[in-house]
Design a protein around this motif. Structure first.
Motif, PDB file in Angstrom:
ATOM      1  N   LYS A  66       0.823  -1.219   0.000  1.00 54.22           N
ATOM      2  CA  LYS A  66       0.000   0.000   0.000  1.00 54.22           C
ATOM      3  C   LYS A  66       0.852   1.263   0.000  1.00 54.22           C
ATOM      4  CE  LYS A  66      -3.194   2.553   2.996  1.00 54.22           C
ATOM      5  NZ  LYS A  66      -3.932   2.533   4.285  1.00 54.22           N
ATOM      6  N   ASP A  67       1.846   1.335   0.871  1.00 58.03           N
ATOM      7  CA  ASP A  67       2.621   2.564   1.022  1.00 58.03           C
ATOM      8  C   ASP A  67       3.916   2.559   0.214  1.00 58.03           C
ATOM      9  OD1 ASP A  67       0.817   3.951   2.642  1.00 58.03           O
ATOM     10  OD2 ASP A  67       1.490   2.878   4.418  1.00 58.03           O
ATOM     11  N   THR A  68       4.011   1.659  -0.741  1.00 56.21           N
ATOM     12  CA  THR A  68       5.102   1.678  -1.718  1.00 56.21           C
ATOM     13  C   THR A  68       4.563   2.282  -3.007  1.00 56.21           C
ATOM     14  OG1 THR A  68       6.144  -0.281  -0.762  1.00 56.21           O
ATOM     15  CG2 THR A  68       6.729   0.259  -3.029  1.00 56.21           C
ATOM     16  N   SER A  69       5.311   3.187  -3.589  1.00 55.48           N
ATOM     17  CA  SER A  69       4.912   3.800  -4.857  1.00 55.48           C
ATOM     18  C   SER A  69       5.601   3.086  -6.014  1.00 55.48           C
ATOM     19  CB  SER A  69       5.298   5.285  -4.860  1.00 55.48           C
ATOM     20  OG  SER A  69       6.691   5.441  -4.589  1.00 55.48           O
ATOM     21  N   GLY A  70       5.069   3.295  -7.235  1.00 57.81           N
ATOM     22  CA  GLY A  70       5.787   2.819  -8.405  1.00 57.81           C
ATOM     23  C   GLY A  70       5.014   1.914  -9.336  1.00 57.81           C
ATOM     24  N   LEU A  71       5.765   1.152 -10.134  1.00 63.09           N
ATOM     25  CA  LEU A  71       5.250   0.512 -11.340  1.00 63.09           C
ATOM     26  C   LEU A  71       4.680  -0.885 -11.124  1.00 63.09           C
ATOM     27  CD1 LEU A  71       8.074   1.527 -13.853  1.00 63.09           C
ATOM     28  CD2 LEU A  71       5.847   2.625 -13.520  1.00 63.09           C
ATOM     29  N   LEU A  72       3.565  -1.132 -11.788  1.00 59.57           N
ATOM     30  CA  LEU A  72       2.930  -2.441 -11.855  1.00 59.57           C
ATOM     31  C   LEU A  72       2.541  -2.717 -13.302  1.00 59.57           C
ATOM     32  CD1 LEU A  72       0.546  -2.063  -8.822  1.00 59.57           C
ATOM     33  CD2 LEU A  72       2.121  -3.959  -9.038  1.00 59.57           C
ATOM     34  N   VAL A  73       2.639  -3.983 -13.726  1.00 60.03           N
ATOM     35  CA  VAL A  73       2.141  -4.362 -15.043  1.00 60.03           C
ATOM     36  C   VAL A  73       0.796  -5.062 -14.865  1.00 60.03           C
ATOM     37  CG1 VAL A  73       3.481  -6.531 -15.045  1.00 60.03           C
ATOM     38  CG2 VAL A  73       2.586  -5.611 -17.199  1.00 60.03           C
ATOM     39  N   ILE A  74      -0.158  -4.719 -15.713  1.00 57.89           N
ATOM     40  CA  ILE A  74      -1.514  -5.267 -15.653  1.00 57.89           C
ATOM     41  C   ILE A  74      -1.820  -5.936 -16.994  1.00 57.89           C
ATOM     42  CG2 ILE A  74      -3.944  -4.769 -15.252  1.00 57.89           C
ATOM     43  CD1 ILE A  74      -2.119  -4.002 -12.892  1.00 57.89           C
ATOM     44  N   ALA A  75      -2.314  -7.183 -16.953  1.00 58.03           N
ATOM     45  CA  ALA A  75      -2.667  -7.908 -18.177  1.00 58.03           C
ATOM     46  C   ALA A  75      -4.100  -7.592 -18.581  1.00 58.03           C
ATOM     47  CB  ALA A  75      -2.504  -9.409 -17.963  1.00 58.03           C
ATOM     48  N   LYS A  76      -4.335  -7.511 -19.904  1.00 56.22           N
ATOM     49  CA  LYS A  76      -5.671  -7.172 -20.413  1.00 56.22           C
ATOM     50  C   LYS A  76      -6.369  -8.348 -21.076  1.00 56.22           C
ATOM     51  CE  LYS A  76      -6.115  -3.068 -22.346  1.00 56.22           C
ATOM     52  NZ  LYS A  76      -5.825  -1.882 -23.216  1.00 56.22           N
ATOM     53  N   ASN A  77      -5.681  -9.485 -21.219  1.00 58.25           N
ATOM     54  CA  ASN A  77      -6.330 -10.660 -21.800  1.00 58.25           C
ATOM     55  C   ASN A  77      -5.717 -11.926 -21.218  1.00 58.25           C
ATOM     56  OD1 ASN A  77      -3.935 -11.289 -23.517  1.00 58.25           O
ATOM     57  ND2 ASN A  77      -4.562  -9.423 -24.600  1.00 58.25           N
ATOM     58  N   GLU A  78      -6.374 -13.060 -21.497  1.00 62.72           N
ATOM     59  CA  GLU A  78      -5.983 -14.327 -20.874  1.00 62.72           C
ATOM     60  C   GLU A  78      -4.569 -14.763 -21.265  1.00 62.72           C
ATOM     61  OE1 GLU A  78      -7.569 -15.911 -18.608  1.00 62.72           O
ATOM     62  OE2 GLU A  78      -9.455 -14.794 -18.642  1.00 62.72           O
ATOM     63  N   ARG A  79      -4.236 -14.640 -22.543  1.00 58.61           N
ATOM     64  CA  ARG A  79      -2.921 -15.097 -22.981  1.00 58.61           C
ATOM     65  C   ARG A  79      -1.813 -14.267 -22.336  1.00 58.61           C
ATOM     66  NH1 ARG A  79      -1.079 -15.820 -29.265  1.00 58.61           N
ATOM     67  NH2 ARG A  79      -1.248 -13.546 -29.250  1.00 58.61           N
ATOM     68  N   THR A  80      -2.039 -12.973 -22.216  1.00 56.86           N
ATOM     69  CA  THR A  80      -1.025 -12.104 -21.618  1.00 56.86           C
ATOM     70  C   THR A  80      -0.830 -12.397 -20.145  1.00 56.86           C
ATOM     71  OG1 THR A  80      -1.481 -10.344 -23.201  1.00 56.86           O
ATOM     72  CG2 THR A  80      -0.401  -9.704 -21.162  1.00 56.86           C
ATOM     73  N   ILE A  81      -1.927 -12.597 -19.407  1.00 51.69           N
ATOM     74  CA  ILE A  81      -1.780 -12.839 -17.974  1.00 51.69           C
ATOM     75  C   ILE A  81      -1.059 -14.167 -17.718  1.00 51.69           C
ATOM     76  CG2 ILE A  81      -3.979 -14.053 -17.457  1.00 51.69           C
ATOM     77  CD1 ILE A  81      -4.186 -12.273 -14.967  1.00 51.69           C
ATOM     78  N   THR A  82      -1.315 -15.154 -18.550  1.00 52.00           N
ATOM     79  CA  THR A  82      -0.646 -16.452 -18.394  1.00 52.00           C
ATOM     80  C   THR A  82       0.850 -16.328 -18.661  1.00 52.00           C
ATOM     81  OG1 THR A  82      -2.650 -17.631 -19.026  1.00 52.00           O
ATOM     82  CG2 THR A  82      -0.584 -18.831 -19.200  1.00 52.00           C
ATOM     83  N   GLN A  83       1.203 -15.615 -19.732  1.00 49.87           N
ATOM     84  CA  GLN A  83       2.618 -15.509 -20.094  1.00 49.87           C
ATOM     85  C   GLN A  83       3.387 -14.609 -19.130  1.00 49.87           C
ATOM     86  OE1 GLN A  83       3.403 -14.873 -24.267  1.00 49.87           O
ATOM     87  NE2 GLN A  83       1.714 -16.169 -24.901  1.00 49.87           N
ATOM     88  N   LEU A  84       2.751 -13.545 -18.642  1.00 47.00           N
ATOM     89  CA  LEU A  84       3.410 -12.711 -17.643  1.00 47.00           C
ATOM     90  C   LEU A  84       3.613 -13.474 -16.334  1.00 47.00           C
ATOM     91  CD1 LEU A  84       1.695  -9.236 -18.125  1.00 47.00           C
ATOM     92  CD2 LEU A  84       4.072  -9.806 -18.616  1.00 47.00           C
TER      93      LEU A  84
END
Length: 345
Positions: free
Chosen positions: A156-174
């Protein structure tokens, strides 16, 4: 491939009953982990064993081991430190800072103070609530109900970057890249003490036996999960040091626990003892200076600075960087001014 989701607890809580099973009189003796696999929807044996190890499975109101044999008339309950709740995430119109987006993924620069996903005491106002509002069909990882698009998290109190997947294939590979530890993540951490040279912290991270909000580093694999953090000294500022941390693994509170374990807790990290004056003088002016720094940066001094990975669809390596937020940058500037003043005397 969901090891990134070690959920941070907010402290010791009352346990709430989520499932209750009255074993019938004709039940043959059967290991409880096998028994529950057929009674708990979408639960793997590993997930059940983890729940048993965490004392979240009770038989006749007592914790048991995974080898326990279920008997007729046993009362089995699954208890968790939050009330039962549906896993639907409700959309909320919360502004997001998105440095990059394409058809497959987006990068979010999360501000300090924002919880990543709904959980105990934080069912609204989270990053996931905002994501669901802005993107109608985010994918899920198996067993990851309530966390659409997420393959990792930051506190919560850490700032910065996150990657978010938008489809099933991307979330699986990430998720596979996180599982293989091939995603490159670097954090900026301001820690107490004068660190002279670069180094590595490794060990098994698990819940502290004294306080379950806190993670401890053990040398016994039975007590936690293997973790590795490499750190590089960027700037020595007298009683504190700015370092860059590169993660090999992604455990709960990994950097916070690792640096505390070697005697250099993060500046103003209340949970790990960094919100006290741990180094420096006894003069009142110095105490006032540090208190002012705490006021400027009212959280642990940790920022997810960079994120690099192979794009799941384009198959090219991409990398992103996020500048320090104002609170963190201002705190650093105050320490730099303090050091210059001390050297000029």
């Amino acid at each position: 491939m969901t090891e990134e989701f070690d959920i941070e607890e907010n402290g010791e809580q009352d346990l709430y009953e989520h499932l209750r099973i009255a074993v019938d009189k004709g039940q043959a003796l059967l290991r409880i982990d096998k028994f529950l696999m057929h009674r708990v929807e979408n639960a793997s044996r590993n997930r059940i064993q983890n729940a048993i190890e965490a004392d979240n499975v009770l038989v006749n109101n007592k914790p048991i081991k995974a080898s326990y044999k279920v008997k007729p008339f046993d009362i089995i309950t699954v208890v968790l430190p939050h009330p039962p709740r549906d896993t639907e995430v409700y959309p909320e119109d919360i502004p997001l800072v998105i440095p990059y987006e394409d058809d497959d993924l987006l990068i979010v620069n999360k501000p300090a103070g924002m919880v990543v996903h709904p959980g105990y005491n934080n069912y609204t106002g989270t990053l996931v609530n905002a994501l669901v509002f802005h993107f109608s069909k985010l994918p899920h990882l198996p067993g990851n109900d309530g966390r659409p698009g997420l393959v990792h998290r930051i506190d919560k109190d850490t700032s910065g970057l996150l990657v978010i997947a938008k489809n099933e294939r991307t979330i699986t590979q990430l998720a596979k890249q996180f599982y293989d530890h091939s995603i490159h993540r670097k954090y900026l951490a301001l820690v107490w003490g004068d660190i002279e040279k670069d180094g590595t912290v490794a060990g098994y991270i698990g819940r502290s036996l004294k306080d379950r909000r806190v993670m401890s580093v053990y040398d016994n694999e039975d007590k936690g999960k293997w973790s590795v953090t490499h750190y590089t000294v960027l700037e020595r500022l007298g009683y504190v040091t700015l370092i860059e941390c590169q993660l090999e693994t992604g455990r709960t509170h990994q950097i916070r626990a690792h640096m505390q374990s070697i005697g250099h807790p993060l500046f103003n990290d209340a949970l790990y003892g960094g919100n006290k004056i741990l180094k420096g003088t006894v003069f009142t002016k110095y105490k006032q200076f540090v208190d002012n720094c705490f006021g400027i940066l009212p959280r642990q001094a940790l920022h997810a600075k960079s994120l690099g990975f192979i794009h799941p669809q384009k198959k090219t390596y991409i990398t992103f960087e996020a500048d320090l937020p104002q609170d963190y940058a201002s705190c650093l500037d105050k320490w730099r001014s303090y050091v210059q003043y001390e050297r000029s005397k």
